[in-house]
Motif scaffolding. Structure first.
Motif, PDB file in Angstrom:
ATOM      1  N   VAL A  43       1.901   3.026  -2.041  1.00 31.11           N
ATOM      2  CA  VAL A  43       1.087   2.103  -1.483  1.00 31.11           C
ATOM      3  C   VAL A  43       0.766   0.970  -2.349  1.00 31.11           C
ATOM      4  CG1 VAL A  43      -1.104   1.518  -0.477  1.00 31.11           C
ATOM      5  CG2 VAL A  43      -0.145   3.814   0.131  1.00 31.11           C
ATOM      6  N   ARG A  53       1.287  -0.093   8.333  1.00 29.00           N
ATOM      7  CA  ARG A  53      -0.190  -0.754   8.351  1.00 29.00           C
ATOM      8  C   ARG A  53      -0.517  -1.596   7.203  1.00 29.00           C
ATOM      9  NH1 ARG A  53      -3.807   4.434  10.237  1.00 29.00           N
ATOM     10  NH2 ARG A  53      -2.789   4.829  12.180  1.00 29.00           N
ATOM     11  N   THR A  54      -1.178  -2.803   7.645  1.00 32.81           N
ATOM     12  CA  THR A  54      -1.838  -3.662   6.292  1.00 32.81           C
ATOM     13  C   THR A  54      -3.332  -3.758   6.529  1.00 32.81           C
ATOM     14  OG1 THR A  54      -1.589  -5.215   7.923  1.00 32.81           O
ATOM     15  CG2 THR A  54       0.396  -5.097   6.398  1.00 32.81           C
ATOM     16  N   ARG A  77      -2.988   6.838  -1.383  1.00 30.53           N
ATOM     17  CA  ARG A  77      -3.424   6.123   0.228  1.00 30.53           C
ATOM     18  C   ARG A  77      -4.048   4.690  -0.077  1.00 30.53           C
ATOM     19  NH1 ARG A  77      -7.075   8.703  -2.732  1.00 30.53           N
ATOM     20  NH2 ARG A  77      -9.408   7.746  -2.957  1.00 30.53           N
ATOM     21  N   PRO A  78      -3.736   3.852   0.854  1.00 25.64           N
ATOM     22  CA  PRO A  78      -4.253   2.677   0.803  1.00 25.64           C
ATOM     23  C   PRO A  78      -5.831   2.485   0.538  1.00 25.64           C
ATOM     24  CG  PRO A  78      -4.057   3.059   3.103  1.00 25.64           C
ATOM     25  CD  PRO A  78      -3.402   4.351   2.274  1.00 25.64           C
ATOM     26  N   THR A  89       0.877  -0.117   3.535  1.00 28.32           N
ATOM     27  CA  THR A  89       1.238   1.239   3.475  1.00 28.32           C
ATOM     28  C   THR A  89       2.881   1.582   3.146  1.00 28.32           C
ATOM     29  OG1 THR A  89       1.562   1.484   5.799  1.00 28.32           O
ATOM     30  CG2 THR A  89      -0.480   2.111   4.807  1.00 28.32           C
ATOM     31  N   TRP A  90       3.124   2.784   2.868  1.00 22.79           N
ATOM     32  CA  TRP A  90       4.370   3.077   2.239  1.00 22.79           C
ATOM     33  C   TRP A  90       5.666   2.355   2.894  1.00 22.79           C
ATOM     34  CZ3 TRP A  90       0.397   6.148   3.471  1.00 22.79           C
ATOM     35  CH2 TRP A  90      -0.013   6.756   2.665  1.00 22.79           C
TER      36      TRP A  90
END
Length: 123
Positions: free
Chosen positions: A33, A57-58, A102-103, A52-53
């Protein structure tokens, strides 16, 4: 040793745009992340954006939502921060950071940090 190197900072007038880049090396980039944080003089480091990876998702801080866009290119091991409609209060040193788990909006969660790039927005 993991390296994160930011670039793209500079001096811009209010309302202008900048695109920051963060090139990562010595890590499996797609497993991390990535986040952007900033620190203004006399203030604590604050969250700006995270991705995310795979970029599915942002996440954004409220005061940059709609103006900044985080993206990544896993083939180039690079994360970007497109900053539009810049304001004087966006002036800060901008840092990219990496974490496998994780973010997060919390700086302490991130394992690796770049050296930062200065963004100065004049009024």
């Amino acid at each position: 040793q993991v390296q994160l190197v930011e670039s793209g900072g500079g001096l811009v007038q209010a309302g202008g745009s900048l695109r920051l880049s963060c090139a990562a090396s010595r890590l499996t980039f797609s497993r991390y992340v990535m986040g952007w944080f900033r620190q203004a003089p006399g203030k604590e480091r604050e969250f700006v954006a995270a991705i995310t990876w795979s970029g599915e998702r942002t996440y954004y801080a409220d005061d940059v939502k709609g103006r900044f866009t985080i993206s990544r290119d896993n083939a180039k091991n690079t994360v970007y921060l497109q900053m539009n409609s810049l304001k004087p209060e966006d002036t800060a040193v901008y840092y990219c950071a990496a974490d496998q788990r994780r973010p997060s909006l919390v700086a302490e969660v991130y394992d690796y940090w770049g050296q930062g790039t200065q963004v100065t927005v004049s009024s």
